[in-house]
Scaffold this active site. Structure first.
Site, short mmCIF file in Angstrom:
data_model
loop_
_atom_site.label_atom_id
_atom_site.label_comp_id
_atom_site.label_asym_id
_atom_site.label_seq_id
_atom_site.Cartn_x
_atom_site.Cartn_y
_atom_site.Cartn_z
N ASN A 1 0.83 -1.21 0.00
CA ASN A 1 0.00 0.00 0.00
C ASN A 1 0.86 1.26 0.00
OD1 ASN A 1 -2.18 -1.73 0.15
ND2 ASN A 1 -2.50 -1.47 2.35
N ASN B 1 -0.02 -1.66 -6.99
CA ASN B 1 -0.31 -2.63 -5.92
C ASN B 1 -1.79 -2.61 -5.58
OD1 ASN B 1 0.53 -4.31 -3.47
ND2 ASN B 1 -0.54 -2.61 -2.48
N GLU B 2 -2.40 -3.77 -5.51
CA GLU B 2 -3.79 -3.95 -5.05
C GLU B 2 -4.70 -2.83 -5.54
OE1 GLU B 2 -3.91 -4.68 -0.80
OE2 GLU B 2 -3.14 -6.71 -1.07
N GLU C 1 1.88 -11.61 -2.53
CA GLU C 1 1.67 -11.40 -1.08
C GLU C 1 0.83 -12.56 -0.55
OE1 GLU C 1 0.30 -7.64 0.53
OE2 GLU C 1 1.32 -6.55 -1.09
O1 AHR Z 1 1.57 -6.66 3.52
C1 AHR Z 1 0.75 -5.72 4.15
C2 AHR Z 1 -0.23 -5.07 3.18
O2 AHR Z 1 -1.17 -6.01 2.76
C3 AHR Z 1 0.34 -4.53 1.90
O3 AHR Z 1 0.85 -3.25 2.02
C4 AHR Z 1 -0.85 -4.53 0.98
O4 AHR Z 1 -0.50 -4.69 -0.36
C5 AHR Z 1 -1.73 -5.64 1.52
O5 AHR Z 1 -3.03 -5.21 1.72
#
Ligand code: AHR
Length: 506
Positions: free
Chosen positions: A71, A171-172, A291
């Site tokens: 994040n 990311n996400e 992740e």
């Molecule tokens: O790994 C912790 C968080 O989890 C990361 O920043 C994010 O990509 C996910 O939600």
């Protein structure tokens, strides 16, 4: 209770890409500051990096580390982390409600990766920023001198490009919590145009588009279809994320998590195939599971910081899950899934590596130690390299609501032909009964046990601490018997095991 397993040398899932044993480090909590970097620590090297932590990381032999987020990356200016340290700005980190001193940036991270013997996997910010900054960052990292960004890198102390291959396009981006969150169409367009620009710079880059943050996201799996329809011809992988938790302390349900994980991977693999067919494409996109881990122990204690009740602290303790023995079983099962899905999962990153939901913990100024979950990762990374075998296992099962029938035995097998070994990773999900496993090694002979490691504990909640770092640790197993083309092993209730045998083919 009994189980039987057939391992046939001709039934192969895939050559395993060693990058499924990768990890992740984010500018989050104490992952970087007082994690890998602590200039005042007694073990700090000339770059301020903790040698004790580097040694524990080296022990895992992680092939690559994803950086700098997470994040965090979605509001990050990579330029803040270059140039003289005393001139670097302190910024507010919007993802985790903390301050970022930028004392560690791309140069320091690259040096650290060299020290621990791993590759960089970098993420660009497609949240608050876009194509232009992504292009600049890639040129800064990989561009030749004689160009603006290459010369700036040289001025900052590094003449040679780092030649980083793996790049995450954001990311996400499916997550409403993400800075710059987008719809699948918005993100797909941006990712595809960014990939086009990066490929114009270097067509050999390995580019990773964001898939879902979890299989329970409302946009999954439509997100993957839409994003891939935009990006299929320009990216190499679609990323997936998933964390597991056991809030209601229901071990049988918790240990069923990797069955969901496996279904998630299969669904996305099918979506990839669908888009490939629709596009009449010859390319094969694969999955980067960049992740995964257990994440729930620390959620409650983090609330105050995330809600801004402490202002903007620098490197506070965040996401510091203290893992227990039960989590060993969970992590072992997830790693087995990545081995079994190694035909479609080509990269995976445990999230994360140090202090933040991590197998390695540190005290500021003090000790570092292995969490319980260090060990299954260690065994898989060390011995899970080679060819994944398509095992046929027969075993009693139990039922978990909304998931289905869960076998008590979770098992993965890897052949390393060069070494002449077979390695099996086994988890007994049954907390009451021992599981006697008979493995038939078809197409092999002269089996001999080389190594047998067992993890078991009478308390599922047992943890490792700085004062008691070996409370949960593997011990030498006993009673594994190999004979000609048979292997038998007994798994105590709730246990993790690794058994390695040498074999001849024939
Ligand atoms: O790994 C912790 C968080 O989890 C990361 O920043 C994010 O990509 C996910 O939600």
């Amino acid at each position: 209770m009994r189980a039987s397993v057939i391992a046939n040398r001709d039934y192969v899932i895939s050559e395993i890409d060693n990058r499924i044993y990768g990890a992740f480090l984010e500018h989050l909590g104490r992952a970087i500051y007082s994690g890998i970097y602590e200039p005042d620590h007694p073990t700090a090297d000339k770059n301020g990096m903790r040698a004790d932590v580097a040694e524990l990381v080296r022990g895992l032999d992680v092939p690559m580390v994803r950086y700098p987020g997470g994040n965090f990356v979605s509001a990050y200016n990579w330029e803040d982390g270059i140039g003289p340290r005393e001139q670097r700005p302190t910024r507010l980190d919007l993802a985790w409600h903390t301050s970022e001193s930028n004392q560690v940036g791309i140069h320091e991270f690259a040096d650290w990766c060299e020290t621990v013997g791993t590759q960089m996997m970098l993420a660009v910010n497609l949240g608050s920023r876009g194509l232009e900054e992504a292009r600049n960052f890639v040129e800064y990292v990989n561009g030749p001198t004689g160009s603006y960004w290459g010369d700036l890198r040289k001025k900052n102390g590094r003449a040679d490009p780092w030649y980083v291959k793996m790049w995450c396009l954001g990311n996400e981006m499916d997550g409403p919590w993400q800075i710059g969150h987008k719809t699948a169409d918005e993100y797909g367009r941006l990712a595809s145009e960014t990939a086009k620009a990066l490929r114009a710079f270097d067509s050999s880059l390995e580019l990773i588009a964001c898939g879902s943050s979890h299989s329970n996201m409302p946009t999954y799996p439509e997100w993957e279809r839409v994003v891939l329809e935009h990006t299929y011809e320009t990216v190499d992988h679609i990323s997936l994320h998933m964390y597991s938790s056991n809030y209601d302390k229901h071990t049988p349900g918790y240990l069923a998590h990797n069955v969901k994980l496996e279904a998630y991977i299969s669904t996305v693999a099918a979506t990839i195939d669908y888009v490939k067919a629709k596009k009449r494409s010859n390319r094969q996109v694969t999955i980067a599971f960049d992740e995964w881990n257990v994440w729930y122990h620390s959620r409650k204690q983090d609330r105050a910081i995330l809600d801004g009740k402490h202002g903007w602290p620098h490197a506070p303790a965040l996401l510091e899950d203290i893992y227990n023995f039960e989590d060993v079983l969970q992590v072992g099962c997830c790693l087995n899934t990545f081995i079994r899905k190694s035909d479609v999962v080509k990269l995976a990153c445990i999230a994360q590596l140090v202090n933040v939901i991590a197998p390695i913990m540190t005290e500021p100024g003090g000790r570092s130690w292995k969490q319980t979950t260090y060990y299954p990762l260690y065994f898989a990374s060390m011995f899970g390299r080679g060819r994944a075998l398509n095992l046929v296992a027969r075993c009693p099962s139990y039922e978990v609501e909304l998931i289905g029938e869960i076998p008590y035995l979770d098992v993965a097998g890897v052949e390393n032909e060069a070494e002449g070994t077979l390695t099996f990773f086994l988890v007994n999900r049954n907390g009451e009964e021992e599981l006697d496993v008979e493995l038939s090694l078809q197409g092999y002979r002269d089996a001999r046990v080389l190594e047998h490691q067992v993890m078991t504990h009478d308390d599922l909640n047992a943890v490792n601490t700085a004062a008691n770092p070996d409370n949960v640790a593997p011990r030498q197993g006993q009673g594994a018997v190999a004979e000609e083309d048979k292997l038998s092993v007994s798994l105590p209730p709730h246990s993790y095991q690794m058994v390695r045998v040498s074999v001849a083919r024939g």
